[in-house]
Write a protein that holds these residues in place. Structure first.
Motif, PDB file in Angstrom:
ATOM      1  N   LYS A   1      83.519   2.156  98.012  1.00 50.09           N
ATOM      2  CA  LYS A   1      82.508   1.116  98.195  1.00 50.09           C
ATOM      3  C   LYS A   1      82.790  -0.076  97.296  1.00 50.09           C
ATOM      4  O   LYS A   1      82.709  -1.227  97.736  1.00 50.09           O
ATOM      5  N   ILE A   2      83.128   0.191  96.051  1.00 51.69           N
ATOM      6  CA  ILE A   2      83.419  -0.904  95.119  1.00 51.69           C
ATOM      7  C   ILE A   2      84.614  -1.704  95.605  1.00 51.69           C
ATOM      8  O   ILE A   2      84.597  -2.941  95.586  1.00 51.69           O
ATOM      9  N   GLN A   3      85.643  -1.017  96.085  1.00 53.66           N
ATOM     10  CA  GLN A   3      86.813  -1.710  96.612  1.00 53.66           C
ATOM     11  C   GLN A   3      86.441  -2.566  97.826  1.00 53.66           C
ATOM     12  O   GLN A   3      86.934  -3.686  97.982  1.00 53.66           O
ATOM     13  N   ALA A   4      85.555  -2.060  98.668  1.00 48.75           N
ATOM     14  CA  ALA A   4      85.118  -2.827  99.837  1.00 48.75           C
ATOM     15  C   ALA A   4      84.394  -4.100  99.402  1.00 48.75           C
ATOM     16  O   ALA A   4      84.641  -5.174  99.950  1.00 48.75           O
ATOM     17  N   TYR A   5      83.522  -3.982  98.425  1.00 43.17           N
ATOM     18  CA  TYR A   5      82.817  -5.169  97.939  1.00 43.17           C
ATOM     19  C   TYR A   5      83.787  -6.171  97.323  1.00 43.17           C
ATOM     20  O   TYR A   5      83.659  -7.379  97.533  1.00 43.17           O
ATOM     21  N   GLU A   6      84.757  -5.684  96.580  1.00 45.98           N
ATOM     22  CA  GLU A   6      85.762  -6.583  95.997  1.00 45.98           C
ATOM     23  C   GLU A   6      86.517  -7.326  97.095  1.00 45.98           C
ATOM     24  O   GLU A   6      86.716  -8.541  97.012  1.00 45.98           O
ATOM     25  N   ARG A   7      86.933  -6.588  98.105  1.00 48.70           N
ATOM     26  CA  ARG A   7      87.694  -7.205  99.192  1.00 48.70           C
ATOM     27  C   ARG A   7      86.870  -8.227  99.955  1.00 48.70           C
ATOM     28  O   ARG A   7      87.393  -9.256 100.404  1.00 48.70           O
ATOM     29  N   LEU A   8      85.576  -7.964 100.101  1.00 40.92           N
ATOM     30  CA  LEU A   8      84.737  -8.905 100.840  1.00 40.92           C
ATOM     31  C   LEU A   8      84.444 -10.167 100.030  1.00 40.92           C
ATOM     32  O   LEU A   8      84.342 -11.253 100.597  1.00 40.92           O
ATOM     33  N   ILE A   9      84.337 -10.026  98.723  1.00 37.94           N
ATOM     34  CA  ILE A   9      84.206 -11.218  97.879  1.00 37.94           C
ATOM     35  C   ILE A   9      85.479 -12.061  98.002  1.00 37.94           C
ATOM     36  O   ILE A   9      85.430 -13.285  98.138  1.00 37.94           O
ATOM     37  N   ILE A  10      86.630 -11.394  97.983  1.00 35.98           N
ATOM     38  CA  ILE A  10      87.896 -12.115  98.151  1.00 35.98           C
ATOM     39  C   ILE A  10      87.949 -12.773  99.525  1.00 35.98           C
ATOM     40  O   ILE A  10      88.396 -13.913  99.654  1.00 35.98           O
TER      41      ILE A  10
END
Length: 174
Positions: free
Chosen positions: A52-61
């Protein structure tokens, strides 16, 4: 005939000891099942949290990469016409979005909706600005118009989407 006295001498102690024992075993098994379910739930959370954290990071990017100011600077090349630049910008946004499409499974529906609205708003801005410049002119005209307009029109939606993602992440931690 039945010897009720003989039967009762065995049945009464069995009922006095057996029924409470069955109740106790039943309670123990239920508690054990609850503990196993809790352990399973914690194991799933332990595995899912990094994803989930990785998904949020990718979406911010993603939001940063499709920001008009960023995408124009990244895609601007010498010798492109406004029409070519328009096509490159839309293709780049589509590619970025498709690359991160699977991340929506880790988000609340509202957050994903804000991201898609941000993308749609940026595409709308690019199309509007492209319609205001001559297609065969140098792409710098489209780039300048996008830079001017993006300061006001799309930053609100992008910032709202980023803020929502930040709030979602805070809920995962607290």
């Amino acid at each position: 005939m039945f010897d009720w006295q003989g039967i009762s001498t065995y049945a009464v102690p069995f009922l006095l000891l057996g029924v409470p024992m069955l109740i106790l075993v039943n309670w123990f098994l239920k508690q054990n099942l609850k503990m196993k379910q809790l352990e399973l739930s914690l194991a799933v959370q332990k595995e899912m949290l990094p994803l989930k954290i990785q998904a949020y990071e990718r979406l911010i990017i993603l939001l940063e990469r499709i920001n008009p100011e960023t995408i124009v600077l990244r895609e601007q090349k010498q010798g492109l016409s406004n029409l070519q630049m328009h096509s490159i910008l839309l293709k780049s946004i589509r590619k970025e979005f498709e690359h991160n499409l699977a991340m929506q499974i880790y988000l609340p529906a509202k957050s994903w909706e804000l991201i898609t609205q941000s993308r749609d708003e940026i595409i709308k801005l690019i199309n509007t600005c492209s319609g205001e410049v001559k297609p065969d002119q140098p792409s710098i005209e489209l780039s300048q118009k996008l830079m001017e307009r993006s300061m006001n029109e799309t930053n609100f939606r992008l910032n709202k989407a980023k803020e929502t993602l930040r709030k979602d992440i805070e809920l995962l931690y607290y």
